[in-house]
Each structure stands twice: as structure tokens, then as C-alpha cells.
Write an enzyme that holds these catalytic residues in place. Structure first.
Site, PDB file in Angstrom:
ATOM      1  N   ASP A 235      20.404  29.137  -7.201  1.00 27.56           N
ATOM      2  CA  ASP A 235      21.591  29.941  -7.947  1.00 27.56           C
ATOM      3  C   ASP A 235      22.851  28.870  -7.871  1.00 27.56           C
ATOM      4  O   ASP A 235      23.332  28.352  -7.174  1.00 27.56           O
ATOM      5  CB  ASP A 235      21.702  31.063  -6.986  1.00 27.56           C
ATOM      6  CG  ASP A 235      20.846  32.066  -7.134  1.00 27.56           C
ATOM      7  OD1 ASP A 235      19.779  32.140  -7.914  1.00 27.56           O
ATOM      8  OD2 ASP A 235      20.753  33.138  -6.308  1.00 27.56           O
ATOM      9  N   ASP A 389      16.948  42.281 -12.019  1.00 29.51           N
ATOM     10  CA  ASP A 389      17.802  42.532 -10.691  1.00 29.51           C
ATOM     11  C   ASP A 389      17.676  43.989 -10.266  1.00 29.51           C
ATOM     12  O   ASP A 389      18.526  44.631 -10.393  1.00 29.51           O
ATOM     13  CB  ASP A 389      19.144  42.127 -10.772  1.00 29.51           C
ATOM     14  CG  ASP A 389      19.263  40.458 -11.383  1.00 29.51           C
ATOM     15  OD1 ASP A 389      18.522  39.669 -10.801  1.00 29.51           O
ATOM     16  OD2 ASP A 389      20.039  40.266 -12.285  1.00 29.51           O
TER      17      ASP A 389
HETATM   18  O1  1PR Z   1      22.605  38.363 -16.456  1.00 32.65           O
HETATM   19  O2  1PR Z   1      21.356  36.867 -18.210  1.00 32.65           O
HETATM   20  O3  1PR Z   1      23.828  36.334 -17.103  1.00 32.65           O
HETATM   21  O4  1PR Z   1      21.551  36.316 -15.861  1.00 32.65           O
HETATM   22  C1  1PR Z   1      22.477  36.076 -14.434  1.00 32.65           C
HETATM   23  C2  1PR Z   1      21.104  35.543 -13.633  1.00 32.65           C
HETATM   24  O5  1PR Z   1      21.816  35.302 -12.560  1.00 32.65           O
HETATM   25  C3  1PR Z   1      20.200  36.640 -13.316  1.00 32.65           C
HETATM   26  O6  1PR Z   1      19.021  36.092 -13.389  1.00 32.65           O
HETATM   27  C4  1PR Z   1      20.471  37.093 -11.757  1.00 32.65           C
HETATM   28  O7  1PR Z   1      19.373  37.393 -11.194  1.00 32.65           O
HETATM   29  C5  1PR Z   1      21.134  35.862 -11.151  1.00 32.65           C
HETATM   30  N1  1PR Z   1      22.313  36.362 -10.243  1.00 32.65           N
HETATM   31  C6  1PR Z   1      23.422  36.892 -10.647  1.00 32.65           C
HETATM   32  N2  1PR Z   1      24.106  37.172  -9.572  1.00 32.65           N
HETATM   33  C7  1PR Z   1      23.448  36.614  -8.552  1.00 32.65           C
HETATM   34  C8  1PR Z   1      23.901  36.613  -7.102  1.00 32.65           C
HETATM   35  O8  1PR Z   1      23.082  36.433  -6.260  1.00 32.65           O
HETATM   36  N3  1PR Z   1      25.033  37.360  -6.954  1.00 32.65           N
HETATM   37  N4  1PR Z   1      21.192  35.675  -8.408  1.00 32.65           N
HETATM   38  C9  1PR Z   1      21.973  36.151  -9.168  1.00 32.65           C
HETATM   39  C10 1PR Z   1      20.010  36.189  -8.333  1.00 32.65           C
HETATM   40  C11 1PR Z   1      18.201  36.085  -7.186  1.00 32.65           C
HETATM   41  C12 1PR Z   1      16.922  35.166  -6.889  1.00 32.65           C
HETATM   42  C13 1PR Z   1      17.161  34.457  -5.596  1.00 32.65           C
HETATM   43  C14 1PR Z   1      15.965  35.272  -5.164  1.00 32.65           C
HETATM   44  C15 1PR Z   1      15.215  34.512  -3.716  1.00 32.65           C
HETATM   45  N5  1PR Z   1      19.386  35.505  -7.347  1.00 32.65           N
HETATM   46  O9  1PR Z   1      16.653  34.211  -7.979  1.00 32.65           O
HETATM   47  O10 1PR Z   1      17.040  33.120  -5.720  1.00 32.65           O
HETATM   48  O11 1PR Z   1      16.203  36.475  -4.566  1.00 32.65           O
HETATM   49  O12 1PR Z   1      16.205  34.411  -2.738  1.00 32.65           O
HETATM   50  P1  1PR Z   1      15.692  34.104  -1.308  1.00 32.65           P
HETATM   51  O13 1PR Z   1      14.485  33.513  -1.577  1.00 32.65           O
HETATM   52  O14 1PR Z   1      16.767  33.448  -0.715  1.00 32.65           O
HETATM   53  O15 1PR Z   1      15.461  35.690  -0.708  1.00 32.65           O
HETATM   54  P2  1PR Z   1      22.247  37.113 -16.765  1.00 32.65           P
END
Ligand code: 1PR
Length: 535
Positions: A235, A389
Site C-alpha cells: 500500500d 473493500d
Molecule cells: O478506489 O480504485 O482508487 O483504489 C484504491 C485502492 O487502495 C483499493 O484497492 C483499496 O483496497 C486500497 N486502499 C485504499 N485505502 C486503503 C487503506 O488501507 N487505507 N488499502 C487501501 C487496502 C488492503 C490490502 C492490504 C491487505 C493485507 N489495503 O490490500 O494490503 O488487507 O493486509 P494485511 O496482510 O496486513 O492484513 P481506487
């Protein structure tokens, strides 16, 4: 000197990077005459069979290409370019192929196995060759929905087969013409070695296979098996000092004591995960929903630099949607995706915009207006990933909602035994009326090739994957699904593969914090009898 036949239909940057990495210079085929002047021609086919043939015709390349092949000159076709050597394809009925090899390319049947066939599978050599010598136990990266089959008429061409349901042709070779259904440029060190052997042989830079790895013990007649993929996710966002960093949230909250968590530099971490054996790497530009991603040059630079040294598939997501910039200039989601592909992405992932596409689909159906349809048409379904999400919404009984509910073993705060999975947008900041199962189903219909299934409830908790959510979504679609969020141990990977049919599992926090190395995950999976790509 290697000539690259890039007809501008997609990302061939990875092939360029791999060939450059091996120390060869490349020139581009720019005119039909260049084909017959080439010393060695590499053709990374991209897109649908019919569209590829149409482009070759429009550019005046078909006849010189047929002549080059007929003269038995050094040629390497990759993926769709292998299929183009056949007479035709079910993908584009009525469109003749180059017709060098007898047979018509077929689609994998819909059924228990996900289509596209995506991931790391083996190759069963059918005869001795310098190209595949000693390579029996290895795995290579495939991504395709169509395949050729061996028949008495083409058997003299077939160098190797791979099994996915039934056997299909994964490598052909006759004389100096070689073509591969898999992507050597995305198949890690073994893929690079195959490419090196081909180039060494084609350029007379022999010997190609002196320093062979020891012959693997897998007997040649064993069926090959698709491995479960282990994916590292980064991320990425700017911290308060303006530096692009890898961060990680707890249930999507990436701030600790008011600061954005900084877990490392994106290019360095991606490189480390490649070397540790990640089967794929995903970058999520997590704040791109509020900025214009094409203005984010550092992120594009991260992708460019990563793709120079990382030879496994790269996915990038964040901000893929239509946009009007400050000067009033309009950009389509395809424009944004084009830039990501040009910078080295093999797949793009769409989050928030996919939810909007489903809302639009409810009233208008499939009308070609969504980013998913437009990007899939140009780059193929396999290049479009949907990042979901969702968070749990508990209800007292299934009648309390119109959404698809499941009965759960993880009761809600009031002891509720039913829940649905609400899709959110803007990184979990806003809810929607769409549930994860509807999202996955509709996006598959719109042309998505894969689902990256997060869980806000589990993200960063280390409590294990939400396999109830994962099993429900996997059962709803025929495309591959990546389980994400909550991995806290190597055993959690075995658990999700045992309890669900997902094709891949992704983690972030445990890898960034070096709590569980990728090698330990693979060792656990192997010990539990789950097929992996050995590293
Ligand atoms: O909506 O098309 O602009 O895409 C935004 C992207 O950013 C989406 O794929 C969304 O999942 C991601 N995103 C947005 N905000 C966050 C955040 O964390 N605040 N991250 C975010 C999402 C989730 C996973 C993470 C897993 C594994 N991250 O990809 O890496 O949950 O984590 P873990 O193993 O530590 O539990 P758009």
C-alpha cells in the site's frame, strides 16, 4: 541485435526489460520491410486473437511475417503470438491466423477450474531440447483463456504440454521457430534462463545450455499442476513530508500517533519480495482516489524502476477512473490505465470505480461505458483486477436486507448470525448499496479477469483470512480470486487454501514487518500438500 514486434496493443515493457536485463540490444519493427531484415524476431502477442491479426494486417506485417517464418529464421512468439501461428481461434471465429501450425485454438471450458488459467504451472517436455533441458520441475507464469491442443497433424511442432483440466500445448518449436504460451519475461529466474537460452541460440552466441541446473526429480510423465500464488501487497502513499512510502493500516487506518506509518521504500521492498519468492507483487496507490494519478509521477517512476528488475507479474491499483484536470482536460479511465501499463504494470486494479460501475449496471446493463469494459477490450480480461473493500454488516435475519447474506460462525456485536458484505469506496471511507457478491458477479460480466478480495474487518489484524467471505465470493464467480487481509501466520495461508478454492492469497503487514518470510509461507504450504511455485 533483437527485433521486437510491438504492434502497440499493450504492455510489452516487461519483454523489453527482460531482454535488456539479459544484455541484448533491441530495435523495434517500424515498417513491414524491417521484418525480413531482422536477425532475430521476438513477438510478444497481446490482446484478442482477432484484434491482433487485424493490427498485423493493417500494418502490412502479415505477408513479411509469413515469409520470415517460412524461411525458418529465429523467431520467438509469446502468449497470443503462439496462438497466432495456428489456423484460427474460437476467440475470433472466421479470422484466419498465420496458419503455420495445423489446428484451431480453443477456449478453456467453463466449469470447476477458473478461466483465465492464471498463475504458475509446469511444463511437460515431449522431446529433448536445448531450450527445456533440465527444466522439468519448474513452474512458469501463464495467463490465458484460450489454448491449442496437440493433434496428429501438429505433433511435430509440440515441444511441451501443460495440464489444466486437460493437456494443452505450452511450447512449440520447429527449426528456429519457437513459441511459448507462458510468459518467460514474467517467470522469474527460470523464465529469464529460457529467454537467455533462446537468445543465445538465435544469435549464434552458443552454447545456450552448458550450465544447466540439475535435472529436477519430477518424472516427465507426471501431470503438471497450477500452483497457489502467494502475493505481496504494497500500500503506497505520500507521508506528511511528501515522500512516497509503503504504509500499512489497521482496518484501513494507516496513521499511528497522527503520522502515516512508514514501512519502507516501494522499489526496495518490491525487489526484496521478488528475491524472496513472491509469485506476484501488487502496488495499491491508496490515496489516488482524491488526486489525479497521472500527476503522480513518483508512483509511475516506482513502477518503471520496479519492472526493470522484478520479473514476476506486477499489478497496480488506485485512482483508475475518468478524471477532469484543473485545466478542464478530460481523461478516461483507459488513459490512466494506459499510463500504468506503459510504466510496467501487467494488470491494473479498480476499486471505487467498480462499485460505481455496478450501480450503473443495475439501471443500464452492459453498455460499454465502464472502465472495466474499456480496459478489458484493449488489454484483455486478464489485465483487469477488481479490488473489493468490503466490511461486514450484521442483520438479525436474511429477510432484513435485500443483499446476499451468509450465515456466519463469527457472530455480530448483538449475537447476530447473519451478515452481508458491504462494498465501500475511497479506501473504506464511504459505504455503498452494493454487496461483495453482486460486485464480483457483475464485474465478471463486465469483463474483469480477477478479484482481489480484501476485508476491512480483518485488514492488519493478523486474525486470519475471512474465509466465509472468501468462500462466498469464490463460489459466485468463474474467474480467479485472491484472498486478502488478516494473514498473521504461515498457517493462515494453508487454512484459506484448505477451506476455499481461491487461487491466490495476499498479505502485507507480516511481510513488511519481517514477521513471516515468504519462504516460510511456501514451506508451510508445501508441508500441507498444497501446490506452490518452488523458490
Ligand atoms: O478506489 O480504485 O482508487 O483504489 C484504491 C485502492 O487502495 C483499493 O484497492 C483499496 O483496497 C486500497 N486502499 C485504499 N485505502 C486503503 C487503506 O488501507 N487505507 N488499502 C487501501 C487496502 C488492503 C490490502 C492490504 C491487505 C493485507 N489495503 O490490500 O494490503 O488487507 O493486509 P494485511 O496482510 O496486513 O492484513 P481506487
Amino acid at each position: 541485435m533483437i527485433s521486437l514486434l510491438d504492434y502497440g496493443a499493450g504492455n510489452v515493457r516487461s519483454v523489453r526489460n527482460a531482454i535488456n536485463h539479459l544484455g541484448y540490444d533491441l530495435v523495434d519493427i517500424a515498417r513491414p520491410e524491417d521484418i525480413l531484415e531482422a536477425e532475430c524476431l521476438v513477438f510478444p502477442g497481446v490482446g484478442a486473437f482477432g484484434a491482433a491479426m487485424q493490427r498485423l494486417h493493417r500494418l502490412g506485417y502479415v505477408e513479411p511475417l509469413r515469409a520470415y517464418l517460412a524461411q525458418d529464421r529465429p523467431f520467438l512468439g509469446i502468449c497470443v503470438a503462439q496462438q497466432l501461428l495456428f489456423e484460427g481461434s474460437e476467440e475470433s471465429p472466421g479470422v484466419p491466423g498465420l496458419g503455420l501450425i495445423p489446428g484451431v485454438v480453443e477456449r478453456f471450458p467453463d466449469g470447476d477450474l477458473a478461466v483465465p488459467h492464471m498463475g504458475w504451472n509446469g511444463i511437460r517436455p515431449l522431446r529433448e531440447s536445448a531450450l527445456l533441458a533440465g527444466m522439468e520441475g519448474i513452474k512458469l507464469y501463464f495467463v490465458h483463456s484460450y489454448h491449442a491442443r496437440r493433434s496428429p497433424a501438429n505433433a511435430d511442432w509440440v515441444l511441451g504440454e501443460t495440464d489444466y483440466g486437460s493437456p494443452f500445448v505450452s511450447a512449440v518449436q520447429r527449426g528456429r521457430v519457437t513459441a511459448l504460451q507462458f510468459h518467460p519475461e514474467k517467470s522469474g529466474a527460470h523464465g529469464l534462463e529460457l529467454l537467455r537460452r533462446f537468445l543465445a541460440d538465435a544469435t549464434g552466441d552458443r552454447p545456450a545450455v552448458e550450465a544447466l541446473p540439475a535435472k529436477a526429480d519430477a518424472p516427465a510423465a507426471e501431470p503438471t499442476r497450477l500452483a497457489k500464488r502467494v502475493i505481496a501487497c504494497l500500500d503506497v502513499r505520500s507521508n506528511d513530508a511528501g515522500d512516497l512510502v509503503v504504509t500499512k493500516g489497521d482496518q484501513y487506518d494507516v496513521r499511528e500517533a497522527g503520522e502515516v506509518r512508514n514501512l519502507g521504500k516501494p522499489v526496495d521492498l518490491a525487489r526484496r519480495y521478488y528475491e524472496e519468492g513472491a509469485d506476484e507483487i501488487t502496488f495499491l496507490n491508496i490515496t489516488a482516489f482524491r488526486d489525479f494519478p497521472l500527476a503522480d509521477q513518483p508512483m509511475l517512476e516506482v513502477l518503471r524502476r520496479t519492472s526493470e528488475n522484478v520479473f514476476v507479474p506486477l499489478t497496480i491499483g488506485g485512482g483508475i477512473r475518468a478524471f477532469t484536470d484543473a485545466d478542464g482536460r478530460d481523461y478516461s479511465a483507459l488513459d490512466v490505465a494506459n499510463e500504468y501499463f506503459r510504466s510496467g504494470a501487467d494488470k491494473i486494479s479498480i476499486g471505487s470505480d467498480a462499485v460505481h460501475a455496478v450501480e450503473h449496471f443495475r439501471s443500464r446493463g452492459k453498455d460499454g461505458s465502464s472502465a472495466i469494459e474499456q480496459i478489458a477490450e484493449v488489454y484483455g480480461n486478464q489485465a483487469v483486477v477488481i479490488s473489493v473493500d468490503p466490511r461486514r454488516v450484521y442483520v438479525g435475519s436474511p429477510e432484513d436486507t435485500e443483499r446476499t447474506v451468509i450465515e456466519t460462525e463469527v457472530p455480530g456485536p448483538g449475537g447476530e448470525r447473519w451478515c452481508w458484505f458491504q462494498c465501500t469506496v475511497k479506501g473504506g471511507r464511504e459505504g455503498s448499496s452494493v454487496d461483495a457478491i453482486e460486485l464480483a458477479r457483475v464485474c465478471e460480466q463486465l469483463g474483469a479477469g480477477e478479484i482481489l478480495l480484501n476485508s476491512i474487518d480483518r485488514d492488519g489484524t493478523g486474525a486470519g483470512f475471512d474465509w466465509e467471505l472468501i468462500a462466498a465470493v469464490r463460489a459466485a464467480v468463474g474467474i480467479p480470486v485472491i484472498a486478502s487481509s488478516g494473514a498473521g501466520s504461515a498457517e493462515h495461508f494453508s487454512e484459506v487454501f484448505r477451506r476455499t478454492d481461491v487461487e491466490a492469497a495476499l498479505a502485507a503487514g507480516i511481510f513488511h514487518r519481517r514477521e513471516v518470510p515468504i519462504g516460510a509461507v511456501k514451506a508451510q504450504l508445501r508441508a500441507d500438500g498444497i501446490e506452490i511455485r518452488p523458490t
